[in-house]
Design a protein around this motif. Sequence first.
Motif, PDB file in Angstrom:
ATOM      1  N   LEU A   1       3.193  10.863  14.272  1.00  0.00           N
ATOM      2  CA  LEU A   1       4.365  11.132  13.995  1.00  0.00           C
ATOM      3  C   LEU A   1       3.558  11.314  11.752  1.00  0.00           C
ATOM      4  N   LEU A   2       2.638  11.299  11.323  1.00  0.00           N
ATOM      5  CA  LEU A   2       2.134  11.846  10.552  1.00  0.00           C
ATOM      6  C   LEU A   2       1.370  13.113  10.373  1.00  0.00           C
ATOM      7  N   LEU A   3       0.998  13.202  11.516  1.00  0.00           N
ATOM      8  CA  LEU A   3      -0.089  14.644  12.284  1.00  0.00           C
ATOM      9  C   LEU A   3       0.411  15.737  12.146  1.00  0.00           C
ATOM     10  N   LYS A   4       0.720  16.240  11.174  1.00  0.00           N
ATOM     11  CA  LYS A   4       1.484  17.445  10.620  1.00  0.00           C
ATOM     12  C   LYS A   4       0.878  18.688  11.676  1.00  0.00           C
ATOM     13  N   TYR A   5       0.329  18.442  12.970  1.00  0.00           N
ATOM     14  CA  TYR A   5      -0.228  20.024  14.061  1.00  0.00           C
ATOM     15  C   TYR A   5       1.004  20.267  14.689  1.00  0.00           C
ATOM     16  N   GLU A   6       1.589  21.322  15.221  1.00  0.00           N
ATOM     17  CA  GLU A   6       2.406  22.290  15.792  1.00  0.00           C
ATOM     18  C   GLU A   6       1.625  22.863  17.162  1.00  0.00           C
TER      19      GLU A   6
ATOM     20  N   VAL B   1       8.717  11.092  22.228  1.00  0.00           N
ATOM     21  CA  VAL B   1       8.552  12.695  21.787  1.00  0.00           C
ATOM     22  C   VAL B   1       7.705  13.663  21.462  1.00  0.00           C
ATOM     23  N   LYS B   2       7.064  13.116  20.505  1.00  0.00           N
ATOM     24  CA  LYS B   2       5.665  14.196  19.502  1.00  0.00           C
ATOM     25  C   LYS B   2       4.655  13.765  20.982  1.00  0.00           C
ATOM     26  N   ALA B   3       4.075  12.739  21.156  1.00  0.00           N
ATOM     27  CA  ALA B   3       2.858  12.874  21.872  1.00  0.00           C
ATOM     28  C   ALA B   3       3.247  13.436  23.591  1.00  0.00           C
ATOM     29  N   GLU B   4       4.572  13.798  24.202  1.00  0.00           N
ATOM     30  CA  GLU B   4       4.179  13.986  25.116  1.00  0.00           C
ATOM     31  C   GLU B   4       4.763  15.693  24.992  1.00  0.00           C
ATOM     32  N   SER B   5       5.033  16.124  23.517  1.00  0.00           N
ATOM     33  CA  SER B   5       5.273  17.248  23.413  1.00  0.00           C
ATOM     34  C   SER B   5       3.741  18.256  22.859  1.00  0.00           C
TER      35      SER B   5
ATOM     36  N   LYS C   1       0.654  -1.398   0.177  1.00  0.00           N
ATOM     37  CA  LYS C   1      -0.037   0.295  -0.268  1.00  0.00           C
ATOM     38  C   LYS C   1       1.277   0.974  -0.236  1.00  0.00           C
ATOM     39  N   LYS C   2       0.522   2.422  -0.433  1.00  0.00           N
ATOM     40  CA  LYS C   2       0.973   3.385  -0.891  1.00  0.00           C
ATOM     41  C   LYS C   2       0.907   4.137   0.731  1.00  0.00           C
ATOM     42  N   ALA C   3       2.173   4.758   1.313  1.00  0.00           N
ATOM     43  CA  ALA C   3       2.194   5.738   2.560  1.00  0.00           C
ATOM     44  C   ALA C   3       1.543   6.859   2.710  1.00  0.00           C
ATOM     45  N   GLU C   4       0.617   6.796   3.415  1.00  0.00           N
ATOM     46  CA  GLU C   4       0.151   8.173   4.028  1.00  0.00           C
ATOM     47  C   GLU C   4       1.246   9.193   4.101  1.00  0.00           C
ATOM     48  N   THR C   5       0.948  10.574   3.580  1.00  0.00           N
ATOM     49  CA  THR C   5       1.684  11.637   3.758  1.00  0.00           C
ATOM     50  C   THR C   5       1.474  12.053   4.670  1.00  0.00           C
ATOM     51  N   LYS C   6       0.144  12.070   4.864  1.00  0.00           N
ATOM     52  CA  LYS C   6      -0.623  13.407   5.540  1.00  0.00           C
ATOM     53  C   LYS C   6      -1.816  12.578   7.029  1.00  0.00           C
ATOM     54  N   VAL C   7      -2.400  12.766   7.633  1.00  0.00           N
ATOM     55  CA  VAL C   7      -2.930  12.274   8.553  1.00  0.00           C
ATOM     56  C   VAL C   7      -3.843  13.774   8.928  1.00  0.00           C
ATOM     57  N   THR C   8      -5.275  13.222   8.871  1.00  0.00           N
ATOM     58  CA  THR C   8      -6.022  14.442   9.505  1.00  0.00           C
ATOM     59  C   THR C   8      -6.045  14.081  11.200  1.00  0.00           C
ATOM     60  N   LEU C   9      -6.890  14.849  11.688  1.00  0.00           N
ATOM     61  CA  LEU C   9      -6.693  14.881  12.805  1.00  0.00           C
ATOM     62  C   LEU C   9      -8.033  13.742  12.973  1.00  0.00           C
TER      63      LEU C   9
END
Length: 597
Positions: free
Chosen positions: A433-438, A486-490, A412-420
Amino acid sequence: MSSFNLTELKDVLKDNTEKTGISFAKRSLKLDSEEDAIEVVKAIEECPHLEFLNLEGNTLGPLAAKAVAEALKKNGTLLKRALWKDMFTSRSKEEIPRALEYFGIALSMAGTCLTELDLSDNAFGPIGVKGLANLLISNTCYSLRELRLNNNGLGIFGGKMLAKALLDCYDNSSRDGTQLALRVFDAGRNRLENEGAEALACVFKKLTTLEVVAMPQNGICHPGIIALAEGLSANPGLRVLNLNDNTVGPKGAEALAKALPNFPALEYLNLGDCLLKTKGCLILAEALGIKGNHPSLTELNLSFNEIRTRGATPIAEAMADKKLLANLLLDGNAFGTEGRAILRESLTQCERIDSLGTLNEDESDEDESDEDEEDEDEEEDEDEDEDDDEYVDVDEDHTNENGDLITNLQGKKAETKVTLPDFLKSPTGEKLLLLKYESAQPFVEHVKNLVKDNNVPSEFKFTEEFMKMIMNVSSLCGSGYIDVRVKAESLTDILYAELFEFAVKHNQITILNNALLVNLGLLKSEDKSTGKIDWNLEGCFKALEKVSQREYFLPQTRDTLKFFLEKPVIVTRAKIVDPFQDAKLALRHVLNRSHTT
């Protein structure tokens, strides 16, 4: 006759305990250099009879580990118990193997004969096993009786490497006349999947001495369960088996049912959240119900398995001769009103009603028809055909031989973006990790839209819905993968800060505190429409260890949380084991420490 002095006895026992080992548990020491490790080194060198070394809850870099290892080389001959849980927080995957290698070489040179090795909650992944392997195959571990590697992010490759190291240890120890006789094996939350489970099953088949095996939350489907059942069958002394939150299914249940007669000393069986369904339940109930088998059974967990009414009578009848049964956990199934009544009546008749836990989360449809019940076998057979594909999905995390997080795409083709919404529907490490929200803004907008769409008063629901979303994110703070953690903690820090600001601004502090307690399972919700907790609470508690120290975290929230954590678990019938006891104790320790500073 001299009087008995309890204080004096306590002093003697304390003195003897200190002389037989050293504990730096949960001191939160950050030991980077050899100089940083001087206190630990000195304690090791001065201990007259070092039988245990507890370094849990600290973090050691390679240089500090080298210094400690040198001390063990000099005074580690008598060491029996290496209690090194949660010892490498924030360390890179390159540092951990070096540190483990230092320890392994030192213990081997000291002639140490370990009986217990606990490296749980160290996210060293497959690459860490490379550092551990030399220790496992050495004569230091020929005497090993307990091996605990819970939540290490081993993955399939790490599981295979671990299995090879244990097989080598067995062969080496047999050759040298001191055959490995491991009794306790704990490898929960490692994403071993079928291949990792099959590799370890080969080890179990050789050992024959296992008494406790815990492998919950490993993504194992029925092929892996079948292999484990066969391997474990060679261990007649098995007392505890925990396969919680794997996909056992009816086929896996059939394999376990065949293996159960081989475990006459079985005391604890945990198959909760294993998608057994009614068919799998009936198969297991028949095996457990053989009169005279498993007289020592004290706890059976078949909760959250989609078991319907037809499973009620067989389960109750299977427990009829289990005189030592203390806990029968069946919540979260689909017995319905009729099934619950059957359970209670049947268990009352056979005098086992006191063992039955709560059935508050029985998820049956009260209007379910008899026809639906009769068609269930057919549905289960269809579902079971899909078991092999259960974990072949872009949502699944794996590790390569270097310990890097990769994705099992299977073409399967990897997703480049995941929505909330995608993430919240299935909150996995890869999706995070694919969730691009900061920032918190996308989360705020999502909850506002959710509250608006559900046509409920926003003032009262925003805080509650936002808290649920935080739980889904913070649950990944217990991930075995460093990048996910690390991302989850941030993100968790950002979201809690946003929620506290909102609560203060809109006078919602009481609602926030209540939502926090409910979503941590510390307080029962008065709202019957509230869904069940389906996130990993261990990660949520772990996240709060850091969050509770932030300036935005309100003192009244901290005090409320501390109060409910100190409350004893109230049980009306049977004694239960709190699966999050350690996580709660760790958080309490942090809250108490902050209260005194």
